[in-house]
Design an enzyme around this catalytic site. Structure first.
Site, PDB file in Angstrom:
ATOM      1  N   HIS A   1      -9.173  10.894  -0.757  1.00 35.56           N
ATOM      2  CA  HIS A   1      -8.677   9.646  -1.324  1.00 35.56           C
ATOM      3  C   HIS A   1      -8.498   9.836  -2.824  1.00 35.56           C
ATOM      4  O   HIS A   1      -9.365  10.398  -3.492  1.00 35.56           O
ATOM      5  CB  HIS A   1      -9.666   8.513  -1.039  1.00 35.56           C
ATOM      6  CG  HIS A   1      -9.093   7.144  -1.241  1.00 35.56           C
ATOM      7  ND1 HIS A   1      -8.805   6.633  -2.489  1.00 35.56           N
ATOM      8  CD2 HIS A   1      -8.761   6.167  -0.362  1.00 35.56           C
ATOM      9  CE1 HIS A   1      -8.317   5.414  -2.362  1.00 35.56           C
ATOM     10  NE2 HIS A   1      -8.280   5.112  -1.078  1.00 35.56           N
TER      11      HIS A   1
ATOM     12  N   LEU B   1     -15.888   4.891  -2.988  1.00 33.26           N
ATOM     13  CA  LEU B   1     -14.476   4.536  -2.890  1.00 33.26           C
ATOM     14  C   LEU B   1     -14.067   3.447  -3.870  1.00 33.26           C
ATOM     15  O   LEU B   1     -14.764   2.456  -4.058  1.00 33.26           O
ATOM     16  CB  LEU B   1     -14.172   4.059  -1.462  1.00 33.26           C
ATOM     17  CG  LEU B   1     -12.701   3.787  -1.155  1.00 33.26           C
ATOM     18  CD1 LEU B   1     -11.900   5.075  -1.206  1.00 33.26           C
ATOM     19  CD2 LEU B   1     -12.562   3.134   0.214  1.00 33.26           C
TER      20      LEU B   1
ATOM     21  N   ARG C   1      -2.944  10.270   6.677  1.00 32.57           N
ATOM     22  CA  ARG C   1      -2.987   8.869   7.098  1.00 32.57           C
ATOM     23  C   ARG C   1      -2.531   7.954   5.965  1.00 32.57           C
ATOM     24  O   ARG C   1      -2.994   8.097   4.836  1.00 32.57           O
ATOM     25  CB  ARG C   1      -4.406   8.476   7.531  1.00 32.57           C
ATOM     26  CG  ARG C   1      -4.542   7.004   7.881  1.00 32.57           C
ATOM     27  CD  ARG C   1      -5.941   6.656   8.337  1.00 32.57           C
ATOM     28  NE  ARG C   1      -6.952   6.808   7.295  1.00 32.57           N
ATOM     29  CZ  ARG C   1      -7.185   5.906   6.333  1.00 32.57           C
ATOM     30  NH1 ARG C   1      -6.437   4.817   6.239  1.00 32.57           N
ATOM     31  NH2 ARG C   1      -8.148   6.112   5.452  1.00 32.57           N
TER      32      ARG C   1
ATOM     33  N   PHE D   1       0.861  -1.184   0.000  1.00 36.75           N
ATOM     34  CA  PHE D   1       0.000   0.000   0.000  1.00 36.75           C
ATOM     35  C   PHE D   1       0.893   1.229   0.000  1.00 36.75           C
ATOM     36  O   PHE D   1       2.069   1.170   0.393  1.00 36.75           O
ATOM     37  CB  PHE D   1      -0.903   0.000   1.241  1.00 36.75           C
ATOM     38  CG  PHE D   1      -2.370  -0.166   0.931  1.00 36.75           C
ATOM     39  CD1 PHE D   1      -2.811  -1.165   0.093  1.00 36.75           C
ATOM     40  CD2 PHE D   1      -3.315   0.666   1.506  1.00 36.75           C
ATOM     41  CE1 PHE D   1      -4.160  -1.339  -0.172  1.00 36.75           C
ATOM     42  CE2 PHE D   1      -4.662   0.509   1.251  1.00 36.75           C
ATOM     43  CZ  PHE D   1      -5.098  -0.497   0.403  1.00 36.75           C
TER      44      PHE D   1
ATOM     45  N   GLN E   1      -8.342  14.148   4.373  1.00 37.44           N
ATOM     46  CA  GLN E   1      -7.747  13.324   3.318  1.00 37.44           C
ATOM     47  C   GLN E   1      -8.742  13.122   2.180  1.00 37.44           C
ATOM     48  O   GLN E   1      -9.857  12.638   2.389  1.00 37.44           O
ATOM     49  CB  GLN E   1      -7.328  11.960   3.870  1.00 37.44           C
ATOM     50  CG  GLN E   1      -6.639  11.092   2.839  1.00 37.44           C
ATOM     51  CD  GLN E   1      -6.123   9.801   3.441  1.00 37.44           C
ATOM     52  OE1 GLN E   1      -6.846   8.823   3.524  1.00 37.44           O
ATOM     53  NE2 GLN E   1      -4.869   9.798   3.873  1.00 37.44           N
TER      54      GLN E   1
ATOM     55  N   HIS F   1     -12.528  11.562   2.000  1.00 34.51           N
ATOM     56  CA  HIS F   1     -12.527  10.194   2.516  1.00 34.51           C
ATOM     57  C   HIS F   1     -12.348  10.100   4.022  1.00 34.51           C
ATOM     58  O   HIS F   1     -12.996   9.284   4.679  1.00 34.51           O
ATOM     59  CB  HIS F   1     -11.407   9.422   1.821  1.00 34.51           C
ATOM     60  CG  HIS F   1     -11.289   7.989   2.226  1.00 34.51           C
ATOM     61  ND1 HIS F   1     -12.324   7.090   2.110  1.00 34.51           N
ATOM     62  CD2 HIS F   1     -10.241   7.281   2.741  1.00 34.51           C
ATOM     63  CE1 HIS F   1     -11.941   5.897   2.538  1.00 34.51           C
ATOM     64  NE2 HIS F   1     -10.689   5.989   2.939  1.00 34.51           N
TER      65      HIS F   1
ATOM     66  N   ARG G   1      -1.217   9.014  -0.034  1.00 33.60           N
ATOM     67  CA  ARG G   1      -2.460   9.429  -0.672  1.00 33.60           C
ATOM     68  C   ARG G   1      -2.523  10.916  -0.993  1.00 33.60           C
ATOM     69  O   ARG G   1      -3.090  11.319  -2.004  1.00 33.60           O
ATOM     70  CB  ARG G   1      -3.644   9.039   0.218  1.00 33.60           C
ATOM     71  CG  ARG G   1      -3.889   7.547   0.253  1.00 33.60           C
ATOM     72  CD  ARG G   1      -4.977   7.197   1.245  1.00 33.60           C
ATOM     73  NE  ARG G   1      -5.294   5.777   1.184  1.00 33.60           N
ATOM     74  CZ  ARG G   1      -6.177   5.182   1.976  1.00 33.60           C
ATOM     75  NH1 ARG G   1      -6.815   5.883   2.903  1.00 33.60           N
ATOM     76  NH2 ARG G   1      -6.427   3.891   1.857  1.00 33.60           N
TER      77      ARG G   1
ATOM     78  N   GLU H   1      -7.508   1.338  -2.623  1.00 32.27           N
ATOM     79  CA  GLU H   1      -6.090   1.437  -2.964  1.00 32.27           C
ATOM     80  C   GLU H   1      -5.509   0.077  -3.337  1.00 32.27           C
ATOM     81  O   GLU H   1      -4.435   0.000  -3.942  1.00 32.27           O
ATOM     82  CB  GLU H   1      -5.328   2.033  -1.777  1.00 32.27           C
ATOM     83  CG  GLU H   1      -3.931   2.488  -2.093  1.00 32.27           C
ATOM     84  CD  GLU H   1      -3.343   3.341  -0.970  1.00 32.27           C
ATOM     85  OE1 GLU H   1      -2.106   3.373  -0.871  1.00 32.27           O
ATOM     86  OE2 GLU H   1      -4.111   3.957  -0.213  1.00 32.27           O
TER      87      GLU H   1
END
Length: 609
Positions: A246, A260, A420, A131, A244, A385, A319, A263
């Site tokens: 996304h 969403l 994050r 990730f 954040q 997000h 991100r 990822e």
């Protein structure tokens, strides 16, 4: 009445329940906190706004970040800690990041012991995938349905333990007696009847604030309830400027815009291309990452095969970096027909691989957009997000500044700093959910007697909840919500500037005035307009926190980008912005607070190349 609680009726016919610990929210953090409190001997209840099992945790599909070393034996908590701090641009609470990295592997193993069915490596260990922002593949996963499996496992355990659950029950106020928490006021969404929970310990696990924005991956419950409840109870919020976006949400059709796209698609080999077919992320590699990132597409392809020198493709940058790059391409006119860019895994992986590793994404695009992701690229774009900001808590116990009030998960602040890393949310829920539940139970057990809620506080809470019915001919709450979402989207989005942020604060003040005169029709039963009228109070307060903090922080860092202050400032890297309710109770005050100082032995991890 069950063996876990005491029930009764208050004067005026109010439904009453007494517990040691009340957990507000039934996502991963709330369920884990409730289990921990129950296991510590506390009479525990879970109060959730929606149905049990429908928490937003299920949208965290990619995996649980934990340095288990199942694919890369070199991985350890120190590397995970360093990745987390760097991802948060060093604004994280170092102690929270340390505890998270140290305890996450045990919490994942615990989930498996409770029945979670993880994907496996060739050797039969829990599989771990790559990730963004993580040096090693460390996300324990269940296909692309990890959050769903976590909720299933925790929910099953909570029910098996006999923990009381109050579903479709919304908390509107917290009660205090002599400065300490004494309970919570709520209503049943079906009937509109009020219910009171007396408890000396309350754990907030209500999630985020995404419904204040027009384009969001968040579901309807995410109206900032926990943030606002904490503020009104006297707690403080930190890091609220850091929202954040996304990088990958659906952009078409309009009915699912913002939904969403995990990822995991990029973690399993997906790449980003603009309308010209160019793999543009190579143009946005920050200097900081160049040493660990492939410098051309041929090298990136080889990374997928043998991870030579641990190089990483640019699609797996943190991100905030990826979202800004996508936003830049769209603004430059190189976007897709529906205002996004292309995420392509079809040219990189076989149909069999995609359907096995990404079953939810395959079905999501097939059913909602009539797109076969095994044969064609997806149109995606940034979507609101996650909020890094939340209730300021003690790192070890998750206790807020109010005695008896704890906060975990997305409604707590500090752990993630300014950004994050993907996968850290699920391990955050497990690690700090357990810690908060144990601390809340210990506090309740140490009291000689539980405080009682004052009758006048009950009267005030009832009057506030019923206020939208008192006026006739006022404004529709849906109109105010729609205007707020548009304003936040346009003025407090991915790229910000001082003029627009100041304008947003003016507009929020105007929305607050309009909200004083809103009205709802009908009765309390099955009345979504009334529900929204109550939620708006929280959304407006939290939106003000975001905009006010964003205006004050004159730099760009993580999820907060100012085009009038494009650089990251060393001075701003030493402090948090803290928000508290002002004296009128209708707005917020802001102040600066130095970051906790990291011990020398942890600082050595950042002196390496």
């Amino acid at each position: 009445m069950t063996g876990n609680q005491m029930s009764g009726t208050a004067p005026g016919g109010l439904e009453m329940h007494a517990y040691d610990v009340v957990v507000i929210g039934a996502g991963g953090a709330g369920l884990r906190a409730a289990i921990a409190a129950h296991d510590a001997g506390a009479r525990t209840a879970i109060v959730c706004k929606s149905l049990l099992g429908k928490a937003h945790t299920v949208m965290a599909e990619g995996g649980i970040a934990a340095a288990m070393g199942n694919r890369w034996p070199e991985d350890n908590w120190e590397v995970h800690f360093r990745d987390t701090m760097r991802g948060g641009k060093m604004l994280n609470n170092w102690r929270m990041a340390q505890l998270h990295a140290q305890e996450a592997p045990e919490r994942v193993q615990e989930l498996e012991d409770w029945g979670a069915l993880f994907d496996r490596t060739e050797d039969g260990l829990i599989s771990q995938r790559d990730f963004g922002g993580h040096r090693y593949a460390r996300l324990a996963h269940v296909g692309d349905r990890t959050g769903l499996e976590m909720i299933r496992t925790l929910q099953q355990r909570a029910v098996a333990l006999g923990i009381d659950v109050f579903m479709e029950c919304t908390v509107t106020e917290l009660f205090k007696t002599d400065g300490a928490i004494s309970g919570a006021f709520a209503y049943w969404r079906e009937t509109g009847r009020f219910v009171v929970f007396e408890a000396p310990s309350v754990v907030l696990a209500t999630g985020g604030i995404g419904k204040s924005f027009k384009v969001t991956s968040n579901s309807w419950e995410y109206t900032g309830d926990g943030h606002a409840l904490a503020l009104r109870a006297g707690a403080s919020l930190i890091n609220m400027e850091f929202v954040q976006f996304h990088p990958t949400g659906m952009v078409w059709p309009p009915s699912v815009k913002g939904l969403l796209v995990t990822e995991s698609v990029r973690g399993d080999g997906g790449i980003l291309r603009n309308s010209e077919g160019k793999r543009f992320m190579f143009d946005y590699i920050p200097e900081f990452f160049k040493a660990e990132t492939a410098d051309n597409e041929e090298e990136a392809d080889r990374w997928y095969d043998d991870k030579k020198n641990n190089r990483r493709p640019p699609e797996l940058l943190p991100r905030d970096e990826v979202a800004r790059a996508i936003n830049s391409e769209i603004k430059a006119g190189r976007g897709s027909p529906h205002g996004g860019i292309y995420l392509d895994i079809a040219s990189r992986r076989s149909p069999e691989f995609i359907r096995k590793r990404l079953p939810s994404m395959y079905h999501q695009f097939k059913e909602l957009a009539d797109v076969d992701i095994t044969a064609e690229p997806m149109e995606i774009g940034p979507t609101c997000h996650y909020v890094m900001g939340g209730v300021e808590v003690d790192a070890d116990t998750e206790l807020s500044g109010v005695t008896g009030l704890y906060a975990v998960g997305e409604c707590s602040g500090g752990m993630h700093g300014s950004n994050r890393l993907g996968g850290n949310s699920l391990s955050d829920l497990l690690v700090f959910g357990r810690r908060a539940g144990e601390a809340a139970a210990a506090y309740a057990a140490g009291l000689g007697s539980h405080p009682s809620v004052a009758p006048e506080d009950l009267t005030t809470a009832q009057a506030a909840a019923l206020a939208p019915f008192d006026s006739e001919g006022g404004e529709n709450p849906y109109s105010i919500q729609q205007d707020l979402q548009q304003s936040m989207n346009d003025l407090v989005g991915i790229i910000r500037n001082g003029h627009e942020l100041a304008q947003s604060l003016e507009e929020i003040e105007a929305f607050k005035e309009r909200a004083k005169h809103l009205s709802v029709e009908g009765h309390r039963q099955y009345n979504p307009g009334w529900h929204l009228a109550l939620d708006l109070r929280n959304m407006l307060l939290v939106s003000e926190c975001i905009a006010k903090a964003a205006l004050a922080r004159e730099e760009s860092r993580g999820g907060h980008t100012r085009d009038d202050f494009p650089k990251t400032s060393p001075e701003w890297g030493t402090k948090n912005l803290v928000l508290t309710l002002n004296s009128s109770g209708e707005g917020v005050d802001i102040a600066e607070k130095p970051l906790p100082v990291m011990p020398d032995e942890l600082q050595t991890y950042f002196q390496e190349a």
